[in-house]
Design a protein around this motif. Structure first.
Motif, PDB file in Angstrom:
ATOM      1  N   LEU B 614       0.745  -1.364   0.004  1.00 18.27           N
ATOM      2  CA  LEU B 614      -0.006   0.036   0.122  1.00 18.27           C
ATOM      3  C   LEU B 614       0.776   1.323   0.077  1.00 18.27           C
ATOM      4  O   LEU B 614       2.028   1.160   0.190  1.00 18.27           O
ATOM      5  CB  LEU B 614      -0.888  -0.144   1.278  1.00 18.27           C
ATOM      6  N   GLY B 615       0.184   2.326  -0.113  1.00 20.32           N
ATOM      7  CA  GLY B 615       0.928   3.653  -0.309  1.00 20.32           C
ATOM      8  C   GLY B 615       1.698   3.858   0.939  1.00 20.32           C
ATOM      9  O   GLY B 615       2.701   4.421   0.935  1.00 20.32           O
ATOM     10  N   ASP B 616       1.429   3.305   2.071  1.00 25.71           N
ATOM     11  CA  ASP B 616       1.962   3.673   3.418  1.00 25.71           C
ATOM     12  C   ASP B 616       3.303   2.548   3.526  1.00 25.71           C
ATOM     13  O   ASP B 616       3.790   2.775   4.866  1.00 25.71           O
ATOM     14  CB  ASP B 616       1.061   3.590   4.520  1.00 25.71           C
ATOM     15  N   GLY B 617       3.384   1.794   2.659  1.00 23.55           N
ATOM     16  CA  GLY B 617       4.294   0.885   2.733  1.00 23.55           C
ATOM     17  C   GLY B 617       4.084  -0.545   3.352  1.00 23.55           C
ATOM     18  O   GLY B 617       4.878  -1.603   3.341  1.00 23.55           O
ATOM     19  N   SER B 618       2.740  -0.417   3.842  1.00 24.88           N
ATOM     20  CA  SER B 618       2.408  -1.989   4.540  1.00 24.88           C
ATOM     21  C   SER B 618       1.997  -2.832   3.534  1.00 24.88           C
ATOM     22  O   SER B 618       1.543  -2.572   2.282  1.00 24.88           O
ATOM     23  CB  SER B 618       1.295  -1.632   5.462  1.00 24.88           C
ATOM     24  N   VAL B 619       2.184  -4.108   3.909  1.00 23.57           N
ATOM     25  CA  VAL B 619       1.756  -5.163   2.964  1.00 23.57           C
ATOM     26  C   VAL B 619       0.319  -5.650   3.145  1.00 23.57           C
ATOM     27  O   VAL B 619       0.088  -5.815   4.398  1.00 23.57           O
ATOM     28  CB  VAL B 619       2.616  -6.604   3.186  1.00 23.57           C
ATOM     29  N   ILE B 620      -0.487  -5.620   2.126  1.00 29.00           N
ATOM     30  CA  ILE B 620      -1.887  -6.206   2.517  1.00 29.00           C
ATOM     31  C   ILE B 620      -2.285  -7.479   1.633  1.00 29.00           C
ATOM     32  O   ILE B 620      -1.540  -7.493   0.548  1.00 29.00           O
ATOM     33  CB  ILE B 620      -2.768  -4.906   2.723  1.00 29.00           C
ATOM     34  N   LEU B 621      -3.169  -7.902   2.212  1.00 32.83           N
ATOM     35  CA  LEU B 621      -3.470  -9.100   1.401  1.00 32.83           C
ATOM     36  C   LEU B 621      -4.796  -8.912   0.458  1.00 32.83           C
ATOM     37  O   LEU B 621      -5.573  -8.147   0.782  1.00 32.83           O
ATOM     38  CB  LEU B 621      -3.977 -10.227   2.294  1.00 32.83           C
ATOM     39  N   ILE B 622      -5.010  -9.535  -0.598  1.00 29.29           N
ATOM     40  CA  ILE B 622      -6.017  -9.346  -1.704  1.00 29.29           C
ATOM     41  C   ILE B 622      -7.018 -10.543  -1.393  1.00 29.29           C
ATOM     42  O   ILE B 622      -6.579 -11.526  -1.678  1.00 29.29           O
ATOM     43  CB  ILE B 622      -5.557  -9.135  -3.167  1.00 29.29           C
ATOM     44  N   ILE B 623      -8.487 -10.089  -1.288  1.00 34.06           N
ATOM     45  CA  ILE B 623      -9.162 -11.280  -0.998  1.00 34.06           C
ATOM     46  C   ILE B 623      -9.590 -11.819  -2.368  1.00 34.06           C
ATOM     47  O   ILE B 623      -9.532 -11.123  -3.399  1.00 34.06           O
ATOM     48  CB  ILE B 623     -10.605 -10.582  -0.532  1.00 34.06           C
ATOM     49  N   ASP B 624      -9.653 -13.017  -2.448  1.00 30.66           N
ATOM     50  CA  ASP B 624     -10.463 -13.580  -3.518  1.00 30.66           C
ATOM     51  C   ASP B 624     -11.618 -14.168  -3.198  1.00 30.66           C
ATOM     52  O   ASP B 624     -11.911 -15.050  -2.571  1.00 30.66           O
ATOM     53  CB  ASP B 624      -9.604 -14.926  -3.896  1.00 30.66           C
ATOM     54  N   VAL B 625     -12.683 -13.095  -3.850  1.00 32.40           N
ATOM     55  CA  VAL B 625     -14.065 -13.340  -3.632  1.00 32.40           C
ATOM     56  C   VAL B 625     -14.746 -14.521  -4.082  1.00 32.40           C
ATOM     57  O   VAL B 625     -15.375 -15.278  -3.428  1.00 32.40           O
ATOM     58  CB  VAL B 625     -14.696 -12.079  -4.201  1.00 32.40           C
ATOM     59  N   ASN B 626     -14.050 -15.084  -5.226  1.00 29.82           N
ATOM     60  CA  ASN B 626     -14.396 -16.562  -5.801  1.00 29.82           C
ATOM     61  C   ASN B 626     -14.204 -17.463  -4.503  1.00 29.82           C
ATOM     62  O   ASN B 626     -15.176 -18.335  -4.361  1.00 29.82           O
ATOM     63  CB  ASN B 626     -13.251 -16.845  -6.848  1.00 29.82           C
ATOM     64  N   GLY B 627     -12.748 -17.311  -3.955  1.00 23.85           N
ATOM     65  CA  GLY B 627     -12.672 -18.466  -3.030  1.00 23.85           C
ATOM     66  C   GLY B 627     -13.526 -18.303  -1.922  1.00 23.85           C
ATOM     67  O   GLY B 627     -13.779 -19.244  -1.300  1.00 23.85           O
ATOM     68  N   ILE B 628     -13.736 -17.278  -1.406  1.00 19.30           N
ATOM     69  CA  ILE B 628     -14.735 -17.056  -0.439  1.00 19.30           C
ATOM     70  C   ILE B 628     -15.975 -17.647  -0.683  1.00 19.30           C
ATOM     71  O   ILE B 628     -16.558 -18.288   0.103  1.00 19.30           O
ATOM     72  CB  ILE B 628     -14.908 -15.285  -0.030  1.00 19.30           C
ATOM     73  N   ALA B 629     -16.310 -17.147  -1.825  1.00 18.19           N
ATOM     74  CA  ALA B 629     -17.921 -17.621  -2.080  1.00 18.19           C
ATOM     75  C   ALA B 629     -17.901 -19.098  -1.973  1.00 18.19           C
ATOM     76  O   ALA B 629     -18.782 -19.810  -1.697  1.00 18.19           O
ATOM     77  CB  ALA B 629     -18.388 -17.228  -3.375  1.00 18.19           C
ATOM     78  N   LYS B 630     -16.784 -19.915  -2.767  1.00 20.99           N
ATOM     79  CA  LYS B 630     -16.825 -21.313  -2.964  1.00 20.99           C
ATOM     80  C   LYS B 630     -16.682 -22.045  -1.340  1.00 20.99           C
ATOM     81  O   LYS B 630     -16.949 -22.839  -1.266  1.00 20.99           O
ATOM     82  CB  LYS B 630     -15.346 -21.689  -3.434  1.00 20.99           C
ATOM     83  N   ASN B 631     -15.654 -21.487  -0.517  1.00 27.98           N
ATOM     84  CA  ASN B 631     -15.460 -22.088   0.782  1.00 27.98           C
ATOM     85  C   ASN B 631     -16.548 -21.813   1.935  1.00 27.98           C
ATOM     86  O   ASN B 631     -16.683 -22.287   2.753  1.00 27.98           O
ATOM     87  CB  ASN B 631     -14.112 -21.666   1.044  1.00 27.98           C
ATOM     88  N   VAL B 632     -17.374 -20.785   1.584  1.00 24.78           N
ATOM     89  CA  VAL B 632     -18.195 -20.697   2.591  1.00 24.78           C
ATOM     90  C   VAL B 632     -19.764 -21.097   2.238  1.00 24.78           C
ATOM     91  O   VAL B 632     -20.879 -20.751   2.621  1.00 24.78           O
ATOM     92  CB  VAL B 632     -18.520 -19.144   2.685  1.00 24.78           C
ATOM     93  N   GLY B 633     -19.642 -22.292   1.646  1.00 24.31           N
ATOM     94  CA  GLY B 633     -20.824 -23.205   1.311  1.00 24.31           C
ATOM     95  C   GLY B 633     -21.674 -22.246   0.191  1.00 24.31           C
ATOM     96  O   GLY B 633     -21.105 -21.223  -0.197  1.00 24.31           O
ATOM     97  N   SER B 634     -22.954 -22.856   0.250  1.00 26.55           N
ATOM     98  CA  SER B 634     -23.559 -22.332  -0.974  1.00 26.55           C
ATOM     99  C   SER B 634     -24.354 -20.992  -0.337  1.00 26.55           C
ATOM    100  O   SER B 634     -24.516 -20.718   1.016  1.00 26.55           O
ATOM    101  CB  SER B 634     -24.636 -23.158  -1.468  1.00 26.55           C
ATOM    102  N   ILE B 635     -24.371 -20.268  -1.285  1.00 29.83           N
ATOM    103  CA  ILE B 635     -25.231 -18.689  -1.129  1.00 29.83           C
ATOM    104  C   ILE B 635     -26.284 -18.798  -1.874  1.00 29.83           C
ATOM    105  O   ILE B 635     -26.212 -19.232  -2.985  1.00 29.83           O
ATOM    106  CB  ILE B 635     -24.135 -17.599  -1.162  1.00 29.83           C
TER     107      ILE B 635
END
Lengths: 160, 921
Positions: B614-635
């Motif tokens: 990020l701009g402030d130099g920190s490292v952040i993780l990027i969410i994979d929305v596909n993965g979330i949807a897949k792993n959180v069971g069916s919606i």
């Protein structure tokens, strides 16, 4: 890639019969990391925790614009964690074009040791860390355990 | 040739090029040329009048021959020469035959192979092409003969001359050519001395070419080598092209891209620092830096952009070979080939695209015979279309073939256990078609050479999803199938929403974000808890919520009391056709981020697609929305069908979210969450009792309320009301207690004799009855005494349904109930007769024909012989249809005869039969 490096390192050191290590301390135990594999030593700052990651991974951090994965060596070697607020040092290492750093309690010095004085790990060490060590050097009064960095950084093989 | 070579060498020395560079240049140029040759050849085959294209092919091959010659690549040179000879025959008007074209294309493939070897080893491959050369020579001869014999009389003088020319052996031609070249050299050398020294190298080359042509043409008849009598315009055009574009190594661009990415990050960092410093003097230069960086970024991205046409170039060739293999006459149409997208993305879609085209050609388009039978004209067309839409490129692949048979897909899906029969009944055709994207699904049972090698559409889908894209399809039986692929333009830099979850900041890619909702207790958008599951009221629907903190294991144990964090931000995300909310603590801003892959030990975590600085130099993780949807069971799926067809579809997908509640009797009841419009907690005081039942004011209108069977409101301060809407009708179901929302897999067993219950299922280890909302909506409106199509009690007709098959006894009644009938079910005709004898009253009798003991015909005869029942309309159901069966039915007294699977036919004949009796009465 690091295999080649390690290999060539062995070859070079073989020629003059000496091996160079950076020695680090992890819970009072002295470990040696082949110097050819170390990119730099630095003080880690602002480690971002990665949720759901293996417990040995302390997180990711920014080292001059590069994202580095930090490995908590205490966890990796199945040792108890450091006390809260204790300081860490990091040894930066490249493996398979990925950047890692090993979090250790402290970094001591660079040691030049005769190649032939490296011995196979004693049973006690083998039992605990057989996979992670490539041998030991006997220093006066203490054991220097040489780390096999490639195996330390290989998380997949274990799972398999 | 000697003088020529020397001259070239001189040029090489001047430019400081080495031979290696020259070979590399030759390689890349020739590979490109061959692609054009491919395209033009296929074009020419389809349209033999396209002589311009053929001339282009000839010129390109000639160039290859020339270049190969002075690079000492004899094998390539010889092959080029022979191929050129054959093509020259076509240029003279020889008819193009299939085999001659195949041979030509084969030769082109041989070129490619040699070029590959050359690029690997720096040398031509060993061996020779004698066999191919012989075939080419023979073919040339044959084609030439074919040209001469039928056209002897009409051959123009020019052709005659060219024929004469052709009689020269290739060696002689070569000699002639070299001589001409030498002359040109000499002439040029002279001229050049006169020329001023500042003439640029390019111009020299151009003039060299021009001179060469003049010299070549002048002393000769215009005919011998047509390529030289061509106007020099195309070559000049080529020269111009050369001066405006340069070849850049891919690595260089990749490196530039990385550097620009770093620059973007550094700029962001700088902006962050200045923001904190609050020093206005930096603003102007920073602004400038910012805009320059953006422009630079765009520019570099532009260099990586390539028209999608480059990936389409091989397709006409592919279609051609498919046509031969499959004996079809498929044409390919390509629209929007100039649409540009990132090279990396382009490479990644190449294979899925080819796979799908193969599929369309093999399974989609029918054989010519089938097409004729289906009354279609032409050999079938596959259309590729590409266009930009927002940050995406939409790519569609359509054919006008037989379409996908939803019934077949359904059968297959049921057999392979992807869906249950109960699901299948409830699914729309489009939903069923989407099953083909599921792993392990292929409709053709046999493996063909062209497609269906076990690599199914699931691989295509996962490849496309890998690059953040999505795929969907539309298919109409006998009209064709269209696959629609949506892919992001680039992968390297994405726009992301930076959010806070607990102590961590996390990036969510904008492409997955539909909208951002601030949920507050007193606002219209409220987070509600149904037991432990959260849902968000958003406009007219309840959205399942995912608490990222929980999913990522960041939830602290003590905060299990969830009443406190009822407020927060909900990111409404969509993946494919699923929409759901992601609950986060705070939202900061959007930022352009550079996606960097995670290191290998972290790559297995499905919830992250990468990380970034990020701009402030920190490292952040990027969410994979596909993965979330897949792993959180069916919606709960959200599509048009389930939104509006409350009375047709009760959403009994075995994995949809179900709302569990207590209503009346002891067993828990359930209803698919997707059809619940809202959940309201209503103070008792707001509920009024009128003559037609309970009502409440709801959004400025009176909403009828339905209570459990006993008709009494539970005694308490607030009532839980489930609101259902259908069109402009809204009704509330007053339930005793809301229990839970479950996402489990369950088998719904359809069929129940109890009104208002659709069936039962084991949910959360308890027998649970699934509410038939249709029934209650009807009930609410009958109470209200509105003459709506839901009908009031009197107009609701009852049906006696007789069938020995358990399957149909389970399948049909819910459908009949859903269109407003009361259904009584009997297992056999004998049972049915007993029921009638005991005084059962029915408006219509629906009976199977094939039954043991007493069949449908006998049953009807029995009924018709009973005095009171002779007038009851009867409808026969049968798996067989045909006039003989129909006439037998009519004789027995059936009003009509409907095929068992013909739902709509059944419903319309039911309607007819009832209106008929109505008119009679």
């Amino acid at each position: 890639m690091s295999f080649d490096k390690e290999y060539s390192n062995e070859l070079i050191t073989h020629m003059d019969g000496m091996a160079e290590y950076i020695t680090v301390r992890i819970m009072n135990q002295l470990f040696g990391i082949p110097i050819s594999q170390v990119r730099e030593v630095f003080t880690p700052e602002a480690i971002t925790n990665v949720p759901l990651s293996p417990k040995e991974i302390a997180g990711v951090l920014n080292l001059r614009g590069m994202i580095v994965t930090a490995v908590d060596m205490r966890m990796r070697l199945s040792l108890p964690p450091q006390e809260q607020g204790a300081s860490y040092m990091a040894v930066g290492i490249d493996d398979h074009a990925e950047s890692y750093c090993l979090l250790v309690d402290s970094v001591e010095e660079v040691m030049r040791l005769p190649k032939e004085s490296k011995e196979p790990s004693p049973l006690a060490v083998q039992e605990r860390w057989s996979h992670f060590t490539s041998g030991v050097h006997l220093l006066d009064g203490q054991l220097l355990v040489i780390l096999n960095i490639h195996n330390v950084l290989n998380f997949n093989k274990e799972a398999a | 040739m000697g003088a020529w070579k020397k001259r070239i060498n001189a040029v090489i020395c001047i430019e400081g090029l080495r031979m290696d560079d020259l070979v590399a240049e030759f390689l890349s140029e020739t590979v490109e040329s061959l692609e054009i040759v491919d395209v033009e050849l296929v074009k020419f085959e389809q349209d033999p009048s396209n002589v311009a294209g053929l001339d282009k092919v000839f010129r390109l091959l000639h160039t290859v021959k020339g270049s190969a010659g002075f690079l000492g690549l004899d094998r390539l040179g010889t092959l080029a020469h022979s191929t050129e000879t054959l093509i020259d025959c076509f240029r003279d008007g020889a008819p193009v035959s299939d085999d001659s074209m195949t041979l030509t294309l084969e030769a082109i493939d041989r070129f490619r192979w040699m070029l590959e070897v050359l690029s690997e080893n720096g040398q031509e491959p060993e061996g020779d092409d004698k066999e191919m050369l012989d075939r080419l020579a023979e073919m040339s001869k044959e084609v030439r003969e074919r040209l001469e014999n039928p056209s002897k009389g009409e051959a123009k003088t020019e052709k005659g001359e060219s024929k004469k020319e052709e009689e020269l052996s290739p060696e002689e031609l070569n000699a002639l050519f070299e001589q001409q070249v030498a002359e040109a050299e000499a002439a040029m050398a002279k001229e050049e001395q006169q020329n001023t020294k500042e003439t640029s190298q390019d111009e020299k080359k151009a003039s060299e070419v021009a001179l060469n042509q003049q010299q070549h043409v002048a002393p000769d008849k215009p005919s011998p080598a047509k390529e030289n009598s061509e106007p020099s315009e195309p070559k000049e055009a080529k020269g111009k092209l050369k001066s405006t574009s340069i070849r850049v190594n891919m690595d260089t661009i990749e490196h530039m891209m990385t550097m620009v990415s770093e620059l973007v990050l550094t700029r962001n960092q700088l902006i962050e620092i200045i923001r904190q410093k609050d020093d206005a003097s930096f603003n102007a230069p920073l602004q400038r830096l910012s805009s320059i960086t953006s422009e630079l970024q765009e520019g570099v991205m532009q260099t990586r952009m390539q028209p999608i046409g480059t990936a389409w170039q091989q397709i006409p060739r592919l279609i051609r070979s498919l046509n031969q293999q499959l004996n079809k006459h498929i044409e390919i149409e390509m629209i929007g080939s100039e649409t540009e997208l990132d090279r990396q993305v382009l490479e990644l879609i190449r294979d899925p695209m080819t796979h799908m085209i193969r599929n369309s050609a093999d399974h989609g388009i029918e054989t010519p015979k089938e097409r004729e039978e289906a009354g279609k004209t032409g050999g079938g067309t596959i259309t590729l279309k590409a266009h930009h839409e927002g940050g995406h490129i939409i790519l569609s692949i359509s054919d006008d073939g037989k379409g996908i048979n939803a019934e077949k897909v359904k059968e297959k899906a049921i057999r392979s256990g992807l869906i249950t029969e109960a699901d299948a009944i409830q699914m729309s055709d489009n939903q069923i078609l989407r099953c083909i994207f599921e792993p392990g699904f292929t409709t053709t049972s046999e493996v063909s050479a062209v497609s269906g090698r076990g690599v199914g559409m699931d691989v295509v889908r996962s490849n496309i999803e890998l690059i953040g894209g999505s795929i969907d399809l539309e298919s109409k039986l006998n009209q064709g199938t269209t696959f629609i692929i949506k892919i992001p333009l680039t992968l390297a830099i994405i726009s992301a929403l930076i959010v806070q979850i607990g102590d961590a900041k996390i990036a969510i890619p904008q492409t997955n974000v539909d909208e951002l909702v601030r949920a507050q207790n007193n606002s219209e958008h409220r987070i509600e808890f149904i037991d432990k599951t959260r849902v968000l009221r958003l406009r007219n629907r309840l959205l399942p919520l995912i608490d990222l903190k929980e999913v990522l294991g960041l939830k602290k144990a003590e905060s299990s009391d969830h009443s406190e964090d009822n407020e927060g931000f909900v990111i409404v995300a969509n993946v494919g056709n699923r929409v759901f909310g992601i609950l986060v603590d705070a939202v900061f801003h959007t930022e352009e981020i550079v996606v960097k892959p995670l290191s290998s030990p972290l790559r297995d975590i499905d919830y992250f697609s990468g990380n970034t600085l990020l701009g402030d130099g920190s490292v952040i993780l990027i969410i994979d929305v596909n993965g979330i949807a897949k792993n959180v069971g069916s919606i709960a799926p959200l599509d048009q069908e389930s939104e509006h067809t409350l009375h047709h579809e009760n959403g009994l997908k075995n994995t949809s979210s179900m709302l569990l509640f207590k209503f009346g009797a002891n067993e828990p009841k359930a209803v698919p969450l997707s059809i619940v419009t809202r959940l309201e907690d209503v103070p008792q005081s707001k509920i009024e009792h009128t003559s037609s039942g309970y009502v409440m004011q709801y959004r400025g209108r009176l909403m009828p309320l339905v209570t459990s069977e006993n008709g009494v409101l539970p005694d308490r301060k607030t009532q839980h009301v489930l609101v259902f809407s259908d069109g402009d009708k809204t009704m509330g179901l007053v339930v005793d207690e809301i229990l839970d929302i479950v996402n489990d897999y369950y088998d719904v067993e359809l069929g129940s004799r109890q009104q208002g219950i659709l069936g039962s299922a084991i949910i959360a280890e308890k027998a649970t009855e699934i509410i038939d909302v249709t029934y209650y909506v009807a009930k609410a409106f009958s109470n209200e005494m509105t003459a709506s199509e839901w009908g009031n009690q009197q107009s609701r007709k009852s049906i006696l349904f007789v069938d020995d098959s358990l399957f149909f006894r389970e399948m049909l009644p819910p459908i009949l109930r859903s269109v407003g009938y009361y259904v009584t079910i009997c297992e056999s005709a004998i049972d049915a007769l007993k029921l009638i004898e005991n005084g059962g009253k029915f408006d219509v009798i629906l009976s199977d024909l094939e039954m043991p003991e007493m069949d449908g015909i006998q049953f009807a005869e029995q009924i018709k012989s009973m005095q009171d029942y002779a007038d009851i309309p009867m409808i026969a159901l049968s798996s067989y249809t045909g006039s003989s069966v129909s006439s037998r039915c009519h004789q027995a007294g059936y009003l009509s005869h409907v095929a068992k699977y013909d739902r709509e036919g059944l419903i319309s004949s039911l309607f007819e039969s009832i209106s008929k009796t109505g008119a009679a009465a």
